[in-house]
Scaffold this motif. Structure first.
Motif, PDB file in Angstrom:
ATOM      1  N   ALA A 105      -0.361   0.262  -0.382  1.00 63.86           N
ATOM      2  CA  ALA A 105       0.511   0.914   0.523  1.00 63.86           C
ATOM      3  C   ALA A 105       1.757   0.156   0.643  1.00 63.86           C
ATOM      4  O   ALA A 105       2.974   0.651   1.097  1.00 63.86           O
ATOM      5  N   GLY A 135       5.500   7.432   7.038  1.00 65.63           N
ATOM      6  CA  GLY A 135       5.652   6.512   6.052  1.00 65.63           C
ATOM      7  C   GLY A 135       5.706   5.182   6.523  1.00 65.63           C
ATOM      8  O   GLY A 135       5.409   4.181   5.598  1.00 65.63           O
ATOM      9  N   LEU A 182      -6.330  -0.427  -0.980  1.00 67.64           N
ATOM     10  CA  LEU A 182      -5.398   0.805  -0.522  1.00 67.64           C
ATOM     11  C   LEU A 182      -4.193   0.148   0.451  1.00 67.64           C
ATOM     12  O   LEU A 182      -3.172   0.516   0.238  1.00 67.64           O
ATOM     13  N   ARG A 183      -4.565  -0.853   1.201  1.00 67.54           N
ATOM     14  CA  ARG A 183      -3.543  -1.393   2.136  1.00 67.54           C
ATOM     15  C   ARG A 183      -2.708  -2.234   1.413  1.00 67.54           C
ATOM     16  O   ARG A 183      -1.324  -1.983   1.453  1.00 67.54           O
ATOM     17  N   TYR A 201       3.254   3.899   8.467  1.00 60.94           N
ATOM     18  CA  TYR A 201       2.111   3.625   8.997  1.00 60.94           C
ATOM     19  C   TYR A 201       1.671   2.215   8.281  1.00 60.94           C
ATOM     20  O   TYR A 201       0.915   1.469   9.256  1.00 60.94           O
ATOM     21  N   PRO A 202       1.571   1.995   7.163  1.00 60.85           N
ATOM     22  CA  PRO A 202       0.939   0.634   6.620  1.00 60.85           C
ATOM     23  C   PRO A 202       1.702  -0.462   7.403  1.00 60.85           C
ATOM     24  O   PRO A 202       0.902  -1.630   7.057  1.00 60.85           O
ATOM     25  N   GLN A 258       8.839   4.190   3.561  1.00 63.35           N
ATOM     26  CA  GLN A 258       7.794   3.194   3.181  1.00 63.35           C
ATOM     27  C   GLN A 258       8.325   1.984   2.252  1.00 63.35           C
ATOM     28  O   GLN A 258       7.557   1.099   2.270  1.00 63.35           O
ATOM     29  N   SER A 297      -0.325   5.017  -9.652  1.00 65.49           N
ATOM     30  CA  SER A 297      -0.484   4.906  -7.986  1.00 65.49           C
ATOM     31  C   SER A 297      -1.856   4.373  -8.032  1.00 65.49           C
ATOM     32  O   SER A 297      -1.971   4.022  -6.828  1.00 65.49           O
ATOM     33  N   ASP A 301      -4.531   6.152  -8.186  1.00 64.60           N
ATOM     34  CA  ASP A 301      -5.362   7.198  -7.578  1.00 64.60           C
ATOM     35  C   ASP A 301      -6.393   7.633  -8.652  1.00 64.60           C
ATOM     36  O   ASP A 301      -7.549   7.846  -8.413  1.00 64.60           O
ATOM     37  N   MET A 303       4.565   6.935  -2.843  1.00 70.04           N
ATOM     38  CA  MET A 303       4.283   8.170  -3.746  1.00 70.04           C
ATOM     39  C   MET A 303       4.809   9.264  -3.133  1.00 70.04           C
ATOM     40  O   MET A 303       4.049   9.668  -2.208  1.00 70.04           O
TER      41      MET A 303
END
Lengths: 259, 324
Positions: A74, A99, A70-71, A101-102, A150, A48, A50, A79
Motif C-alpha cells: 500500500a 487513499g 499488504l501494508r 489510510y496506509p 496514495q 498489484s 492481487d 491501483m
C-alpha cells in the motif's frame, strides 16, 4: 524497473494471460492496449500482487508483489480498479481521504493533500456532496483522486496502476487529469501503467505500449510509434484502423472503419 | 446542527428518558422516598427499574453498534443481526444450553457463550448459503431462511422441555426486560470492551466499504477484518439474546438514521449509533411497560412494529436503486 518474465496467469483452469515479457524502466508511463476480455485488468492484478503468476515471474522494483505484505504494498503500489459499488453516503472528500489510510500522519496533513488533489482534478465544487448523488464521470474522478493521493508524496520508487482512468471523463476533465498525472510523474519516483481504450493522445502521454490480443497473448511491447501502427491496431482489434496526422506529422488520432 | 451539539442533545434526551423510565411504571413511586434505603420506592427503583433502564441502554447501544458494524463489513445497509440470522442462531443455542445445562440459572457465562457460538454458526451458514457477502437480496433471503430454522428449533426445544426448564418461545422471539436485575447488568458489562474494540475499527470499516480488492490495495486484509467484526458483533448479539431474547431492528433503524443525519464516516456513525440505540431501546422498553400498564408488552414487539415498516420502505427504495 518493472519486469515480466514469461509471466502467465490461469484462473479456474482457464488461461487468462499467455507468457508475457517486458522490462519497463522506472519513471516511465506504459499503456496497455487490447480488445475487451484480453486480460488487461488481470495483468494489472498480477502487477498489484492481487493475483500470483501461474508461470514465470513478476518483479516490481526487485520484489514479487504477490509476496509483499499488504501494508508494504500500500505504501508503494496504488491501483485504480473498476469503480466500486458504494452504498453509503460518504462525502467526496471523505472518499478521497481513504487513499491516505496506509499512512500514519496527522489529519491536517491528510486534509492538505486531499484538498490539493481535489483542486487539481477540479472537484472543488463537489466538496460536501454525497458520492451517491454524483454522475458516473464525477464518481470516476473522485476515485481517481483517491488513488492519486496514495502516491502524492512517494518517497521511494512507486507504481501507479490505472484501469481505464479516463473512460467516463469528458474531454476537458481528461485533459486536466492527464496534465496532473504528468506533473506527478515529473516530480515523483513513480512509474505508471494504464489500461486504455481511447487511443487519442496515446502517443503523447505514453513512453511504452504493451499490446495484448483477444486471446491474452502479448502482441508487442515498444514505443507508441512502433506499436500504434495501422497494421498492429487493425490486427488486435479486428477492424480496419487508420492513423490520422496533424500537419506537423504528429499523430492526431485513430479512426476505425467498418468496411 | 453541529456534531458536538447533536451529541449533547442526545445525551440530554437519554438522561431525561432515564429519569422517566425510573420514575414511572406499573407501581407508583414517591420521588422523596427514592433515596430512602428500605422504602418500597427505593426498592422498586434500585432493584428493578434502574438495572432495567441501564440494561436497555447498554444493550441498545450494543445492538445498534453491532448493526452498524455488520452493515459496514457486508457493505449492506439493510443488514441487521436479527435479519441475517445471528440472533436466531444465538436464541437456538441459548435455549439448547438451558435445556442440557444442569444449573441453568447459575451459568450465565455458558449461556452467553453458547448464544454467541450459535450466532457465529448461523452467520457462517448464512454466508455459505448466500454466497457473495455483498449481494443484498441473497444475504437477506439466506438470513430469513436460517432465522426461520433457528426459531422453529427454539419452538421445538420449548415444546419438548419440561415445564419451567426453558423460557417461553415468545421470550426468545420477541425479547423482554421483564425479569432483569443487577446480575444481568453485570453480565452485559462484558460487551463494553468489545464495543471499544469495534469503535477502534471505524477507519477500517470505512475502507472495507470500498470492497475487498480496494481494501487490499490500501493495506487491509479484508477477510480477516470482516471475520473479526462478525465475531464481535455476534458476541454482543449473543450476550443480548441470552439476557433478554431477540430484539430486532434496533441495529437497522438506528445506523440508518445516523447516516441520514450526519453522513457515512464510521468514526461518527459508530458512536452515534450507540447513543441512538441506547435511546431507542430505553424508550421502547418504557413504552412497552406504559402502553397496557400494568400489563407489559414484549419490547421486541415495539421495536419490530417500529422497524419493520421502515425496513419495508428501505427495501422499496433499494429496489429503485436509492440507498438513503
Amino acid at each position: 524497473m518493472i519486469e515480466l518474465m514469461n509471466a502467465s496467469l490461469t484462473r479456474e483452469g482457464r488461461p487468462v494471460l499467455s507468457p508475457m515479457n517486458m522490462q519497463l524502466a522506472a519513471g516511465q508511463h506504459l499503456a496497455v492496449l487490447g480488445p475487451n476480455g484480453a486480460g488487461k485488468s488481470s495483468l494489472l492484478r498480477l502487477l498489484s500482487g492481487d493475483h500470483a503468476c501461474s508461470g514465470g515471474w513478476v518483479s516490481v522494483f526487485g520484489d514479487n508483489p504477490a509476496k509483499m505484505s499488504l501494508r508494504e504494498k500500500a505504501l508503494r503500489i496504488a491501483m485504480l480498479g473498476q469503480k466500486p459499488d458504494l452504498r453509503f453516503p460518504f462525502k467526496v472528500e471523505e472518499i478521497v481521504a481513504l487513499g491516505r489510510y496506509p499512512f500514519a500522519e496527522s489529519p491536517r496533513r491528510t486534509n492538505s493533500i486531499v484538498l490539493e488533489v481535489i483542486e487539481a482534478l477540479e472537484l472543488d465544487l463537489l466538496i460536501g456532496r454525497s458520492i451517491l448523488s454524483l454522475s458516473g464521470g464525477e464518481q470516476q474522478r473522485v476515485h481517481l483522486a483517491k488513488t492519486l493521493v496514495q502516491v502524492w508524496d512517494l518517497q521511494q520508487p512507486g507504481l501507479l496502476l490505472l484501469d481505464e482512468p479516463f473512460a467516463a471523463l469528458d474531454i476537458a476533465h481528461q485533459v486536466s487529469a492527464r496534465r496532473l498525472l504528468e506533473e506527478m510523474r515529473s516530480r515523483l519516483p513513480m512509474t505508471v501503467i494504464s489500461v486504455v481504450h481511447d487511443l487519442h493522445g496515446a502517443t503523447a502521454d505514453f513512453d511504452q505500449v504493451l499490446m495484448i490480443s483477444k486471446q491474452g497473448q502479448q502482441i508487442g511491447f515498444g514505443s507508441p510509434l512502433e506499436m500504434l501502427t495501422e497494421e498492429q491496431l487493425s490486427r488486435i482489434y479486428g477492424v480496419g484502423v487508420r492513423t490520422l496526422y496533424f500537419e506537423d506529422g504528429q499523430v492526431a488520432g485513430h479512426s476505425a472503419n467498418s468496411s | 446542527m453541529k456534531i458536538s451539539m447533536l451529541a449533547m442533545v442526545l445525551i440530554l434526551i437519554w438522561l431525561a428518558l432515564m429519569s422517566v423510565a425510573i420514575a414511572t411504571g406499573a407501581s407508583s413511586v414517591l420521588i422523596q422516598e427514592m433515596l430512602l434505603t428500605g422504602s418500597t420506592s427505593h426498592q422498586i427503583v434500585a432493584e428493578i427499574r434502574l438495572p432495567r433502564a441501564l440494561l436497555a441502554s447498554l444493550l441498545g447501544a450494543g445492538l445498534a453498534l453491532a448493526g452498524a458494524s455488520i452493515q459496514g463489513v457486508f457493505r449492506n445497509p439493510l443488514a441487521d443481526p436479527a435479519l441475517i440470522g445471528i440472533s436466531g442462531g444465538a436464541a437456538l443455542f441459548a435455549a439448547g444450553y438451558l435445556l442440557i445445562s444442569s444449573q441453568p440459572d447459575a451459568a450465565m457465562l455458558g449461556l452467553s457463550g453458547s448464544a454467541m457460538l450459535g450466532g457465529l454458526l448461523a452467520t457462517g451458514l448464512v454466508l455459505l448459503v448466500g454466497g457473495r457477502q455483498s449481494d443484498i437480496a441473497t444475504l437477506l433471503l439466506a438470513g430469513i431462511a436460517i432465522n426461520a430454522i433457528c426459531l422453529a428449533g427454539v419452538g421445538l426445544l420449548s415444546f419438548l422441555a419440561p415445564e419451567q426448564r426453558l423460557r417461553s418461545v415468545s421470550f426468545w422471539a420477541l425479547g423482554s426486560f421483564n425479569h432483569v436485575g443487577w446480575s444481568d447488568v453485570l453480565m452485559a458489562l462484558i460487551i463494553i470492551p468489545v464495543m471499544l474494540r469495534l469503535l477502534r475499527l471505524a477507519a477500517v470499516l470505512d475502507v472495507l466499504t470500498l470492497g475487498d480488492a480496494e481494501a487490499g490495495h490500501l493495506g487491509i486484509n479484508a477477510k480477516r477484518k470482516r471475520l473479526e467484526v462478525i465475531v464481535w458483533a455476534a458476541l454482543i448479539t449473543g450476550v443480548s439474546v441470552s439476557l433478554v431474547g431477540i430484539i430486532a431492528f434496533v441495529g437497522l433503524i438506528v445506523p440508518h438514521w445516523v447516516r441520514m443525519t450526519i453522513g457515512a464516516k464510521h468514526v461518527l456513525v459508530l458512536p452515534f449509533s450507540m447513543l441512538g440505540g441506547a435511546l431507542l431501546l430505553l424508550a421502547a422498553d418504557w413504552f412497552s411497560r406504559w402502553l397496557l400498564a400494568p400489563l407489559e408488552l414484549p419490547v421486541g414487539i415495539v421495536t419490530t412494529l417500529l422497524g419493520a415498516p421502515i425496513f419495508v420502505i428501505l427495501v422499496a427504495r433499494w429496489s429503485r436503486g436509492v440507498w438513503l
